[in-house]
Motif scaffolding. Structure first.
Motif: not given
Length: 414
Positions: A7-11, A37-38, A277-279, A393-397
């Motif tokens: 999760m830390n890596g995602v955020r 946004t990435l 690339n992120y996915f 509305s949530m997301c995986h981050y």
């Protein structure tokens, strides 16, 4: 649920994940209005904004731009789960839905049926109703379930006939948060009208789990990348080989297979590659496969599971906090237990204006949104006799700790 390290890596990969440049520290639960946004997208956008060259020229810059576009289209095919067909960009997801729907209806026989459902976003409904009128076709509306916030294959089955030549399906509702079974609905349509052109609005779904177009048996699928960690300014469409052959708007004398109008922004393609690339990176934590598509599917499954966990925590409670379902004056649209919910909870509170709750959450540093019974959400709210609702509305981050803070503030407010 994603572990703390991941999760830390995602955020870390997203900009403005926990703060707003205009408000300060905040929790972002407004992903259906536009996802975070990435950082890689921001950097790539800046890089391509400075390039004056365009594709189609005989110079090194132009050759590189075309290479970037080709790579992005390959990546988009992997993202969509489509081995064949055509991928192209347009002004927005809404514009592309209008373009695909109008093209299909104009090509269909006069007097045919165009079918869609009342749960759909106005982008597809408006296009169908307008162009059915222009082309002297009949628009058929499939009523959705107010209780469950969706439509199912049997709902379509009651109204599809051999005269049904164009159909639209909403993959996931940005108001109820509930997904439709696209494969089952498409299969039901084709049982009765095998040659029907089927177009899917995937704008809300795209960020919330792997897509699988090859399994859906459809003709068109549209997404808005700003809701999938990219930026505003473009949409992406996939169309089937047979759809690609339909007469469509294009420059006279140009390549018949071209569906893009004018010179498109190479930066749009480049930024979508960054999304893929992120996915790919995320899927690598759950799959050792050397095949991109398989890693993307693994990422999608992880995203769905994490969002399922935090959504259930919001509804049922977590960290010693009551869930939304524990308040007698709270009604969750689509029901408290809905297996088709995708990271989004819309609710209203008896005798409390939704806008006041949204404002109170804003003051507490939590970004949500009010949906009103207007041209965007009236199709959902008017049958419920509600003038508005609160959309979370949530997301995986998003983390379970953020859900806990939301529930803590909700308790104070209601």
């Amino acid at each position: 649920m994603l572990n703390d390290e991941l999760m830390n890596g995602v955020r870390e990969r997203f900009d403005l994940v926990d703060h707003c440049p205009y408000q300060g520290k905040r929790i972002f639960f407004e992903n259906a209005g536009g996802a975070l946004t990435l950082k890689s997208v921001v950097e790539k956008s800046k890089e391509y904004a400075a390039i004056p060259d365009n594709q189609g020229r005989d110079n090194p810059a132009s050759h590189e731009l075309q290479k970037v576009i080709n790579t992005a289209k390959e990546n988009a095919h992997a993202f969509f789960g489509a081995k064949e067909g055509t991928v192209f960009v347009g002004e927005s997801g809404t514009e592309l839905l209008f373009r695909l729907i109008s093209t299909a209806i104009i090509a269909a026989p006069k007097g045919c049926d165009v079918i869609g459902s009342s749960v759909e976003h106005p982008a597809s409904r408006s296009a169908c109703i307008r162009w059915a009128g222009v082309a002297e076709a009949n628009y058929i509306n499939v009523p959705h379930s107010d209780e469950n916030g969706n439509v199912i294959a049997d709902d379509y089955r009651k109204l599809v006939t051999e005269n049904t030549k164009v159909a639209t399906i909403l993959h996931t509702s940005p108001v109820t948060g509930v997904a439709m079974d696209v494969k089952a609905i498409a299969s039901t349509i084709r049982e009765v009208s095998p040659d029907c052109f089927i177009i899917v609005d995937g704008i809300q779904q795209a960020a919330h789990g792997a897509l699988d177009i090859d399994d859906y048996n459809i003709d068109g699928y549209v997404i808005s990348p700003y809701k999938v960690f990219s930026r505003h300014g473009y949409g992406i469409a996939w169309i089937s080989p047979r759809f690609a052959k339909l007469p469509h708007n294009q420059i006279i004398g140009g390549p018949e297979e071209n569906w893009e109008l004018g010179t498109r922004d190479t930066g749009a393609y480049a930024t979508f590659t960054k999304v893929v690339n992120y996915f790919d990176w995320l899927g690598g934590h759950f799959s050792n496969s050397a095949i991109l598509r398989e890693r993307l599917v693994a990422a999608g499954k992880a995203v769905m599971q994490h969002e399922k966990d935090i959504t259930e925590a919001m509804i049922n409670g977590t960290g010693g906090q009551n869930g939304l379902k524990d308040y007698e004056n709270v009604t969750i649209i689509g029901g408290n237990e809905n297996p088709n919910r995708k990271g989004l909870v819309s609710f209203y509170v008896k005798d409390m204006p939704s806008i006041d709750i949204v404002s109170a959450l804003k003051e507490a540093g939590i970004r949500v949104h009010v949906r009103k019974n207007d041209h965007y959400s009236g199709n959902i709210l008017i049958p419920l006799n509600q003038d508005s609702c609160i959309r979370v509305s949530m997301c995986h981050y998003n983390s379970v700790k953020e859900v806990e803070e939301f529930l803590k503030q909700i308790k104070k407010i209601i």
